[in-house]
Design a protein around this motif. Structure first.
Motif, PDB file in Angstrom:
ATOM      1  N   ASN A  99       0.842  -1.202   0.000  1.00  0.00           N
ATOM      2  CA  ASN A  99       0.000   0.000   0.000  1.00  0.00           C
ATOM      3  C   ASN A  99       0.869   1.241   0.000  1.00  0.00           C
ATOM      4  O   ASN A  99       1.797   1.345   0.795  1.00  0.00           O
ATOM      5  CB  ASN A  99      -0.900   0.038   1.244  1.00  0.00           C
ATOM      6  N   GLY A 100       0.563   2.182  -0.862  1.00  0.00           N
ATOM      7  CA  GLY A 100       1.258   3.461  -0.870  1.00  0.00           C
ATOM      8  C   GLY A 100       0.371   4.521  -0.253  1.00  0.00           C
ATOM      9  O   GLY A 100      -0.822   4.590  -0.536  1.00  0.00           O
ATOM     10  N   THR A 101       0.924   5.335   0.617  1.00  0.00           N
ATOM     11  CA  THR A 101       0.149   6.389   1.269  1.00  0.00           C
ATOM     12  C   THR A 101       0.896   7.706   1.181  1.00  0.00           C
ATOM     13  O   THR A 101       2.098   7.740   0.947  1.00  0.00           O
ATOM     14  CB  THR A 101      -0.098   6.072   2.762  1.00  0.00           C
ATOM     15  N   LYS A 102       0.142   8.769   1.368  1.00  0.00           N
ATOM     16  CA  LYS A 102       0.762  10.093   1.505  1.00  0.00           C
ATOM     17  C   LYS A 102       0.067  10.801   2.661  1.00  0.00           C
ATOM     18  O   LYS A 102      -1.091  10.545   2.974  1.00  0.00           O
ATOM     19  CB  LYS A 102       0.670  10.894   0.214  1.00  0.00           C
ATOM     20  N   THR A 103       0.795  11.709   3.277  1.00  0.00           N
ATOM     21  CA  THR A 103       0.266  12.464   4.407  1.00  0.00           C
ATOM     22  C   THR A 103      -0.209  13.821   3.920  1.00  0.00           C
ATOM     23  O   THR A 103       0.510  14.524   3.214  1.00  0.00           O
ATOM     24  CB  THR A 103       1.338  12.637   5.496  1.00  0.00           C
ATOM     25  N   VAL A 104      -1.439  14.172   4.312  1.00  0.00           N
ATOM     26  CA  VAL A 104      -2.040  15.438   3.917  1.00  0.00           C
ATOM     27  C   VAL A 104      -2.374  16.215   5.182  1.00  0.00           C
ATOM     28  O   VAL A 104      -2.962  15.674   6.119  1.00  0.00           O
ATOM     29  CB  VAL A 104      -3.326  15.199   3.078  1.00  0.00           C
ATOM     30  N   ARG A 105      -1.990  17.483   5.177  1.00  0.00           N
ATOM     31  CA  ARG A 105      -2.318  18.332   6.331  1.00  0.00           C
ATOM     32  C   ARG A 105      -3.738  18.856   6.192  1.00  0.00           C
ATOM     33  O   ARG A 105      -4.173  19.244   5.118  1.00  0.00           O
ATOM     34  CB  ARG A 105      -1.366  19.511   6.403  1.00  0.00           C
ATOM     35  N   SER A 106      -4.426  18.866   7.319  1.00  0.00           N
ATOM     36  CA  SER A 106      -5.780  19.419   7.357  1.00  0.00           C
ATOM     37  C   SER A 106      -5.959  20.188   8.657  1.00  0.00           C
ATOM     38  O   SER A 106      -5.078  20.207   9.515  1.00  0.00           O
ATOM     39  CB  SER A 106      -6.815  18.301   7.231  1.00  0.00           C
ATOM     40  N   VAL A 107      -7.103  20.790   8.831  1.00  0.00           N
ATOM     41  CA  VAL A 107      -7.390  21.571  10.028  1.00  0.00           C
ATOM     42  C   VAL A 107      -7.364  20.679  11.270  1.00  0.00           C
ATOM     43  O   VAL A 107      -6.871  21.080  12.324  1.00  0.00           O
ATOM     44  CB  VAL A 107      -8.763  22.273   9.891  1.00  0.00           C
ATOM     45  N   SER A 108      -7.866  19.467  11.129  1.00  0.00           N
ATOM     46  CA  SER A 108      -7.929  18.561  12.277  1.00  0.00           C
ATOM     47  C   SER A 108      -6.624  17.801  12.509  1.00  0.00           C
ATOM     48  O   SER A 108      -6.551  16.977  13.412  1.00  0.00           O
ATOM     49  CB  SER A 108      -9.077  17.570  12.089  1.00  0.00           C
ATOM     50  N   ASN A 110      -2.811  15.953  10.669  1.00  0.00           N
ATOM     51  CA  ASN A 110      -2.328  15.216   9.510  1.00  0.00           C
ATOM     52  C   ASN A 110      -3.146  13.944   9.295  1.00  0.00           C
ATOM     53  O   ASN A 110      -3.472  13.247  10.247  1.00  0.00           O
ATOM     54  CB  ASN A 110      -0.856  14.848   9.685  1.00  0.00           C
ATOM     55  N   LYS A 111      -3.453  13.662   8.024  1.00  0.00           N
ATOM     56  CA  LYS A 111      -4.197  12.463   7.672  1.00  0.00           C
ATOM     57  C   LYS A 111      -3.414  11.705   6.615  1.00  0.00           C
ATOM     58  O   LYS A 111      -2.846  12.303   5.714  1.00  0.00           O
ATOM     59  CB  LYS A 111      -5.575  12.810   7.127  1.00  0.00           C
ATOM     60  N   ARG A 112      -3.412  10.397   6.740  1.00  0.00           N
ATOM     61  CA  ARG A 112      -2.769   9.554   5.737  1.00  0.00           C
ATOM     62  C   ARG A 112      -3.819   9.110   4.730  1.00  0.00           C
ATOM     63  O   ARG A 112      -4.876   8.611   5.113  1.00  0.00           O
ATOM     64  CB  ARG A 112      -2.112   8.361   6.398  1.00  0.00           C
TER      65      ARG A 112
END
Length: 175
Positions: A99-108, A110-112
């Protein structure tokens, strides 16, 4: 009882407005699946293989296995690539899901986010690099639905065909 003809016509047209697109979508999906299955079978025949197990998903991925010859046939006919591959399972040491994932910043916080799912085939030959077969890629514009379960199912069905010895085998000591 008197039937109001204009109301009856409007009711039938309203029902048709809902059912016609749904039926059209289902028919077009079955046509795509059948076309992909035919192409998979033709490619396997070209390689002198007879597929015993086949799996088709997301209307552009197909995979078939010839258990007798221990070979796997893979097709990926997405918008940006057309890939056909045969993997000789008798030369593969192990198969696993990657599985490949990336981390995305959000208001709540970091989300993968899952970006791709691949089947990885590691060969016995030390110099040969692993073969990766795409099961899902979020760049195709599709949402993730059941691809994780498909990848796990495929890996489980491939593993018994590999000639590798179990890493967790237990031997009874000699007395």
């Amino acid at each position: 009882m008197k039937v109001d003809l204009p109301s009856l016509i409007i009711g039938i047209l309203a029902l048709a407005t809902f059912f016609v697109p749904i039926t059209w979508y289902q028919i077009s999906e079955k046509i795509k699946e059948k076309r992909l299955n035919n192409e998979l079978t033709q490619y396997a025949q070209k390689e002198n293989l007879t597929l015993t197990n086949t799996e088709i998903w997301s209307d552009h991925y197909a995979l078939g296995i010839d258990k007798k010859c221990k070979k796997l046939v893979y097709l990926n006919q997405s918008e940006n690539k057309d890939q056909k591959k045969v993997v000789d399972l008798s030369k593969v040491q192990k198969c696993k899901v990657s599985n490949g994932t990336k981390t995305v910043r959000s208001v709540s916080g970091n989300k993968r986010i899952l970006t791709n799912i691949d089947l990885l085939f590691h060969y016995r030959e030390s110099g040969k690099s692993a073969t990766s077969l795409e099961v899902y890629n979020n760049n195709n514009g599709r949402t993730l639905s059941y691809e994780i379960s498909i990848a796990n199912k495929l890996a489980r069905s491939i593993r018994p065909l590999l000639n590798s010895t179990s890493e967790h085998s237990y031997r009874i000591p000699k007395s």
